[in-house]
Design a protein around this motif. Sequence first.
Motif, mmCIF file in Angstrom:
data_model
loop_
_atom_site.group_PDB
_atom_site.id
_atom_site.type_symbol
_atom_site.label_atom_id
_atom_site.label_comp_id
_atom_site.label_asym_id
_atom_site.label_seq_id
_atom_site.Cartn_x
_atom_site.Cartn_y
_atom_site.Cartn_z
ATOM 1 N N PHE A 153 30.567 61.003 16.223
ATOM 2 C CA PHE A 153 30.238 62.409 15.943
ATOM 3 C C PHE A 153 28.762 62.743 16.137
ATOM 4 N N ASP A 154 27.883 61.753 16.311
ATOM 5 C CA ASP A 154 26.444 62.028 16.260
ATOM 6 C C ASP A 154 25.869 62.621 17.538
ATOM 7 N N GLN A 155 26.683 62.719 18.604
ATOM 8 C CA GLN A 155 26.276 63.325 19.880
ATOM 9 C C GLN A 155 25.116 62.593 20.545
ATOM 10 N N LYS A 156 24.985 61.306 20.290
ATOM 11 C CA LYS A 156 23.932 60.516 20.932
ATOM 12 C C LYS A 156 24.428 59.812 22.183
ATOM 13 N N GLY A 157 25.726 59.612 22.282
ATOM 14 C CA GLY A 157 26.292 58.954 23.459
ATOM 15 C C GLY A 157 27.147 59.906 24.264
ATOM 16 N N GLU A 158 27.432 59.542 25.503
ATOM 17 C CA GLU A 158 28.226 60.403 26.376
ATOM 18 C C GLU A 158 29.698 60.453 25.984
ATOM 19 N N ASP A 159 30.139 59.498 25.194
ATOM 20 C CA ASP A 159 31.556 59.423 24.819
ATOM 21 C C ASP A 159 31.828 59.971 23.423
ATOM 22 N N ASP A 160 30.873 60.667 22.836
ATOM 23 C CA ASP A 160 31.059 61.195 21.491
ATOM 24 C C ASP A 160 32.050 62.359 21.488
ATOM 25 N N VAL A 161 32.651 62.590 20.332
ATOM 26 C CA VAL A 161 33.624 63.670 20.158
ATOM 27 C C VAL A 161 32.882 64.925 19.708
ATOM 28 N N ASN A 162 33.074 65.998 20.446
ATOM 29 C CA ASN A 162 32.428 67.272 20.129
ATOM 30 C C ASN A 162 33.447 68.212 19.495
ATOM 31 N N ILE A 163 33.237 68.576 18.243
ATOM 32 C CA ILE A 163 34.118 69.531 17.556
ATOM 33 C C ILE A 163 33.655 70.938 17.923
ATOM 34 N N ASN A 164 34.342 71.521 18.885
ATOM 35 C CA ASN A 164 33.941 72.827 19.420
ATOM 36 C C ASN A 164 34.777 73.914 18.752
#
Length: 257
Positions: free
Chosen positions: A236-247
């Motif tokens: 969830f931390d948005q530091k990697g390209e494979d993170d999950v984005n809760i849009n």
Amino acid sequence: MNTFKSFFRIFGINTFVVIGLAIASTWICRHYTFTEDFPLTLIGLAVVFPIVFSINGAYKRREVVLDQYGILKAHGRAIYFASRDWVGDDDAASAEKVKTIMHELLRGCRELFQSDEAGFEAREEAVYAKFSELSLFIKDFRRRGLATGEVSRSNQYMSKMVVAFEKLKHIHQYRTPRTLRAYSKVFIYILPVLYGPYFAQVAEGKATWLAYILPCLLSIILVSLDNIQEHLENPFDQKGEDDVNINAEKFVRRLEL
């Protein structure tokens, strides 16, 4: 270009620190003619295998997150459709209200999962407050004339959303074994230094610049694997390209499609 961009994202300050330590160790061992033949299998047993195990565990956690996030959105959409299509009063205000609740609920989840421990309980209570508001909204279906069985089904949708949220929360709070990660990090920093005598032996009779390629490559490989694990560790931390984005915004925009 995207491939190279993704590759260089796994580099960090720690990469250059380990490279510097490995080069310094190799230079000292060459300067004092201190050489030794160490088995390379030790690197695989002590570092590579534990890191790969951690990467696999972190990746599986990310896949669970995607499943539960999908469940959260799917049942939220089902409740919106129930409000819009199952009830005969054609109340546009109610449809807008449930859209607002869903937006604030998902936004609250995003803020909760992307935050640190400070203020965690307050953000958690805010999400529970939105579930409570959604529960009262479903209860109002009876007043609007929806059959009891359909109200019960809508309540089951919300129950599955709560279960999905709890699983997401626990994945956020509990990570892969910390002792294993600490063990791997220690050896990542130690082994390139300890293998200085081995690198010095391999470099005997070779050009100076060739003597330092092997310690550099070993350092890059080990630290890059560790950085990949770190990027996957928190989905969830948005530091990697494979993170999950809760849009949350996109979810609400596409509700009426």
